[in-house]
Design a protein around this motif. Structure first.
Motif, PDB file in Angstrom:
ATOM      1  N   GLN A   5      60.810  46.180  22.702  1.00 20.22           N
ATOM      2  CA  GLN A   5      60.893  47.569  23.157  1.00 20.22           C
ATOM      3  C   GLN A   5      59.830  47.863  24.219  1.00 20.22           C
ATOM      4  O   GLN A   5      60.109  48.539  25.211  1.00 20.22           O
ATOM      5  N   ALA A   6      58.623  47.358  23.995  1.00 22.60           N
ATOM      6  CA  ALA A   6      57.535  47.587  24.945  1.00 22.60           C
ATOM      7  C   ALA A   6      57.864  46.964  26.299  1.00 22.60           C
ATOM      8  O   ALA A   6      57.666  47.592  27.349  1.00 22.60           O
ATOM      9  N   GLU A   7      58.380  45.749  26.285  1.00 17.17           N
ATOM     10  CA  GLU A   7      58.709  45.083  27.542  1.00 17.17           C
ATOM     11  C   GLU A   7      59.806  45.831  28.294  1.00 17.17           C
ATOM     12  O   GLU A   7      59.720  46.024  29.513  1.00 17.17           O
ATOM     13  N   LYS A   8      60.798  46.288  27.572  1.00 25.64           N
ATOM     14  CA  LYS A   8      61.887  47.052  28.200  1.00 25.64           C
ATOM     15  C   LYS A   8      61.344  48.353  28.813  1.00 25.64           C
ATOM     16  O   LYS A   8      61.699  48.721  29.928  1.00 25.64           O
ATOM     17  N   MET A   9      60.469  49.030  28.077  1.00 26.51           N
ATOM     18  CA  MET A   9      59.915  50.290  28.553  1.00 26.51           C
ATOM     19  C   MET A   9      59.055  50.092  29.806  1.00 26.51           C
ATOM     20  O   MET A   9      59.218  50.805  30.785  1.00 26.51           O
ATOM     21  N   VAL A  10      58.153  49.110  29.784  1.00 30.03           N
ATOM     22  CA  VAL A  10      57.275  48.933  30.936  1.00 30.03           C
ATOM     23  C   VAL A  10      58.042  48.401  32.145  1.00 30.03           C
ATOM     24  O   VAL A  10      57.681  48.701  33.285  1.00 30.03           O
ATOM     25  N   LYS A  11      59.098  47.667  31.908  1.00 32.19           N
ATOM     26  CA  LYS A  11      59.913  47.186  33.036  1.00 32.19           C
ATOM     27  C   LYS A  11      60.501  48.367  33.810  1.00 32.19           C
ATOM     28  O   LYS A  11      60.559  48.345  35.036  1.00 32.19           O
ATOM     29  N   LYS A  12      60.894  49.399  33.084  1.00 32.88           N
ATOM     30  CA  LYS A  12      61.446  50.600  33.722  1.00 32.88           C
ATOM     31  C   LYS A  12      60.345  51.440  34.373  1.00 32.88           C
ATOM     32  O   LYS A  12      60.574  52.066  35.401  1.00 32.88           O
ATOM     33  N   ALA A  13      59.166  51.468  33.762  1.00 34.97           N
ATOM     34  CA  ALA A  13      58.103  52.387  34.181  1.00 34.97           C
ATOM     35  C   ALA A  13      57.232  51.855  35.320  1.00 34.97           C
ATOM     36  O   ALA A  13      56.618  52.641  36.032  1.00 34.97           O
ATOM     37  N   LEU A  14      57.173  50.541  35.486  1.00 33.21           N
ATOM     38  CA  LEU A  14      56.239  49.947  36.437  1.00 33.21           C
ATOM     39  C   LEU A  14      56.948  49.358  37.653  1.00 33.21           C
ATOM     40  O   LEU A  14      58.116  48.972  37.567  1.00 33.21           O
ATOM     41  N   SER A  15      56.204  49.246  38.734  1.00 38.12           N
ATOM     42  CA  SER A  15      56.721  48.544  39.911  1.00 38.12           C
ATOM     43  C   SER A  15      56.928  47.076  39.542  1.00 38.12           C
ATOM     44  O   SER A  15      56.371  46.587  38.550  1.00 38.12           O
ATOM     45  N   GLN A  16      57.691  46.370  40.344  1.00 45.15           N
ATOM     46  CA  GLN A  16      57.927  44.950  40.079  1.00 45.15           C
ATOM     47  C   GLN A  16      56.620  44.159  40.073  1.00 45.15           C
ATOM     48  O   GLN A  16      56.405  43.307  39.221  1.00 45.15           O
ATOM     49  N   ARG A  95      53.055  58.694  21.579  1.00 40.82           N
ATOM     50  CA  ARG A  95      54.461  58.738  22.001  1.00 40.82           C
ATOM     51  C   ARG A  95      55.266  57.508  21.625  1.00 40.82           C
ATOM     52  O   ARG A  95      56.480  57.589  21.488  1.00 40.82           O
ATOM     53  N   TRP A  96      54.602  56.361  21.540  1.00 47.40           N
ATOM     54  CA  TRP A  96      55.347  55.116  21.363  1.00 47.40           C
ATOM     55  C   TRP A  96      55.235  54.524  19.967  1.00 47.40           C
ATOM     56  O   TRP A  96      55.752  53.456  19.699  1.00 47.40           O
ATOM     57  N   GLY A  97      54.550  55.221  19.070  1.00 51.12           N
ATOM     58  CA  GLY A  97      54.531  54.826  17.664  1.00 51.12           C
ATOM     59  C   GLY A  97      53.650  53.643  17.308  1.00 51.12           C
ATOM     60  O   GLY A  97      53.808  53.061  16.239  1.00 51.12           O
ATOM     61  N   VAL A  98      52.710  53.284  18.159  1.00 49.11           N
ATOM     62  CA  VAL A  98      51.793  52.187  17.825  1.00 49.11           C
ATOM     63  C   VAL A  98      50.710  52.755  16.913  1.00 49.11           C
ATOM     64  O   VAL A  98      50.021  53.699  17.277  1.00 49.11           O
ATOM     65  N   GLU A  99      50.585  52.171  15.737  1.00 48.92           N
ATOM     66  CA  GLU A  99      49.618  52.655  14.755  1.00 48.92           C
ATOM     67  C   GLU A  99      48.462  51.693  14.537  1.00 48.92           C
ATOM     68  O   GLU A  99      47.454  52.067  13.949  1.00 48.92           O
ATOM     69  N   ASP A 100      48.587  50.476  14.986  1.00 50.90           N
ATOM     70  CA  ASP A 100      47.570  49.458  14.763  1.00 50.90           C
ATOM     71  C   ASP A 100      46.355  49.742  15.643  1.00 50.90           C
ATOM     72  O   ASP A 100      46.411  49.628  16.873  1.00 50.90           O
ATOM     73  N   GLN A 101      45.242  50.100  15.013  1.00 50.26           N
ATOM     74  CA  GLN A 101      44.038  50.473  15.760  1.00 50.26           C
ATOM     75  C   GLN A 101      43.493  49.318  16.590  1.00 50.26           C
ATOM     76  O   GLN A 101      42.958  49.523  17.678  1.00 50.26           O
ATOM     77  N   GLU A 102      43.641  48.107  16.102  1.00 55.28           N
ATOM     78  CA  GLU A 102      43.160  46.950  16.855  1.00 55.28           C
ATOM     79  C   GLU A 102      43.921  46.809  18.179  1.00 55.28           C
ATOM     80  O   GLU A 102      43.324  46.548  19.225  1.00 55.28           O
TER      81      GLU A 102
END
Length: 190
Positions: A5-16, A95-102
């Protein structure tokens, strides 16, 4: 949020170009996690999200920091080039549901380091500095050190980072200097 999910999201959000960097950081981080006994999954997720806010306008980054002042702490008073790490950690949490503090901390401190860096903090910081597309003069030395000793590699990388900032007359984030001082207490001088 999963790595997929993270890879799909950043692919849309970032320049190539930024997405390519992000994937390179992820690949390096996973290799380092294997080498140094850290969680490959956490390394991949933190690497994928580390620059998720990098291309946001400065005013939007500032707004994220101000709207989340409790999480952001004093980040607004840090040099603007480090805001994107804090903003990405805030977005990951809120927003993205990451809960792991590390994972959140590794994202947050990937540009500055911090005193008491965890293994994951070091892996993401160093992976960002030595990703495959990087070509500054010291990168090959850091890549070689990263294959041998994580603490030495991060210490040398932080030292270079502080020296570059000083040479350019840029404001050094106090966390970078504190992180370097902390590491130099336990890592032999080179």
């Amino acid at each position: 949020m999963t790595c997929k999910q993270a890879e799909k999201m950043v692919k849309k959000a970032l320049s190539q170009k930024r997405f390519t960097h992000t994937v390179n950081v992820k690949n390096e981080a996973v290799e380092m996690a294997k080498r140094f006994g850290a969680s490959e999954e956490k390394a991949a997720l933190a690497a994928l999200l580390h620059d998720a806010a990098k291309e946001l306008p400065k005013d939007e980054l500032l707004q994220i920091l101000r709207e989340n002042a409790i999480i952001a702490g004093d980040a607004e008073n840090s040099p603007p080039p480090v805001w994107h790490g804090v903003a990405a950690a805030i977005l990951a949490q809120t927003r993205w549901g990451v809960e792991d503090q590390e994972v959140l901390d590794a994202i947050r401190y990937h540009t500055t380091g911090r005193p008491g860096m965890t293994k994951l903090d070091k892996i993401i910081f160093l992976s960002d500095m030595i990703s495959a597309e990087r070509d500054y003069p010291e990168v090959e030395e850091l890549r070689q050190l990263a294959k041998q000793d994580l603490d030495v590699a991060v210490t040398v990388a932080l030292r270079y980072n502080v020296e570059w900032m000083e040479a350019c007359g840029k404001t050094i984030d106090p966390l970078s200097r504190q992180a370097l001082d902390d590491l130099e207490k336990s890592v032999p001088a080179r």
